[in-house]
Write an enzyme that holds these catalytic residues in place. Structure first.
Site, PDB file in Angstrom:
ATOM      1  N   PRO A   2      -7.089   0.436  11.679  1.00 28.65           N
ATOM      2  CA  PRO A   2      -8.103   0.609  12.733  1.00 28.65           C
ATOM      3  C   PRO A   2      -8.930  -0.658  12.920  1.00 28.65           C
ATOM      4  CG  PRO A   2      -8.179   2.412  11.130  1.00 28.65           C
ATOM      5  CD  PRO A   2      -7.263   1.369  10.576  1.00 28.65           C
ATOM      6  N   GLU A   3      -9.175  -1.003  14.161  1.00 25.72           N
ATOM      7  CA  GLU A   3      -9.992  -2.167  14.501  1.00 25.72           C
ATOM      8  C   GLU A   3     -11.283  -1.670  15.163  1.00 25.72           C
ATOM      9  OE1 GLU A   3      -7.631  -5.178  16.528  1.00 25.72           O
ATOM     10  OE2 GLU A   3      -5.794  -4.342  15.694  1.00 25.72           O
TER      11      GLU A   3
END
Ligand SMILES: [Zn+2]
Length: 282
Positions: A2-3
């Site tokens: 996840p960013e």
């Protein structure tokens, strides 16, 4: 992994469920204790138990739960960590590792297939801030900030953008997308970017992140928000994960190379190789 858009999407889901709620208890499966990296679960439990969650924030890829004694509960999802809001009586899903039981009978449940996620409690954010550069969606992150970050750097521009100390929250997907939109080859040394390229890249990073947020994140394998819903941004990706497929700008097949150990997707026509770019510029 996840960013920024995925972590922010989770934060937005967690905030209304968690803010103002008091933590009744914290429980771990034996494997879930790995989240604490050696900190005794009882110590951790005592720091959270009976504390009210005042605010759920985010910095880079960290989720920050500010508690009523001004401590922070800090979570990092790493590869596959996720939080889900569920009724405490609901059956536990596969790879359930730990949970915060809230005073309304719901739980913030942590699920993590790969088990690289981390949980900490800290009296302030100093240790986090020391590791992180500016937030790219805040007004203070300008083209001049990015120009300063690349100035004099021989490192590839992709590595600079992935370095959380230069700019916080970017990862492989949004960096590849931004470099393509800005027509910059990922291996270009930071210092070789022209002012115009820095400006394009600055806009492209913002646009990629905002697009990701608008679509509730990018789900490639297992990202979901705090209520189990997948993100919709995957169909918007123009290079990431599209090796061999035609570039949506020029129809050249998308190439895959490795930069700093990371699989990297690009169009060699839209993003000329470093030597070619220098030749053209002269
Ligand atoms: Zn192209």
């Amino acid at each position: 992994m996840p960013e920024l858009p995925e972590v922010e999407t989770i934060r937005r889901g967690l905030a209304p469920a968690a803010e103002g709620r008091t933590v009744r208890d914290v429980r771990f499966t034996p494997e879930g204790e790995r989240l604490l990296r050696g900190v005794p679960p009882n110590w951790f439990r005592e720091r959270l138990r009976c504390r009210r969650i005042e605010e759920v924030g985010r910095r880079g890829k960290y989720l920050l739960f500010r508690l009523d004694n001004s401590d922070y509960f800090i979570a990092h999802l790493r590869m596959t960590g996720r939080f889900e809001v569920e009724d405490a009586s609901a059956p536990e899903s596969n790879f359930f590792r730990a949970a915060l039981l809230l005073d309304d009978g719901r739980e913030l449940r942590w699920r993590d297939v790969r088990r690289f996620g981390t949980w900490d409690v800290a009296p302030n954010l100093d240790a986090i801030e020391a590791k992180l550069g500016p937030e790219p969606l805040e007004a203070g992150w300008t083209a001049a900030t990015l120009a300063a970050a690349v100035h004099g750097r021989s490192a590839p521009i992709k590595a600079i953008l992935l370095d959380q100390r230069r700019v916080a929250g970017l990862g492989n997907i949004y960096v590849d997308e931004a470099l393509h939109a800005a027509r910059v080859h990922p291996l270009r040394p930071g210092a070789s970017l022209s002012q115009a390229e820095v400006e394009r890249l600055h806009s492209a990073v913002r646009a990629a992140l905002l697009g990701g947020l608008e679509n509730f994140g990018t789900t490639l394998r297992d990202f979901v928000n705090a209520y189990g819903m997948e993100g919709r941004n995957r169909v918007m990706l123009r290079v990431y994960g599209r090796a061999g497929e035609p570039c949506l700008t020029c129809a050249t097949p998308i190439a895959r190379i490795v930069v700093g150990g990371r699989g990297t997707h690009l169009c060699l026509n839209c993003q000329p190789v470093p030597g070619a770019a220098a030749g053209r510029a002269s």
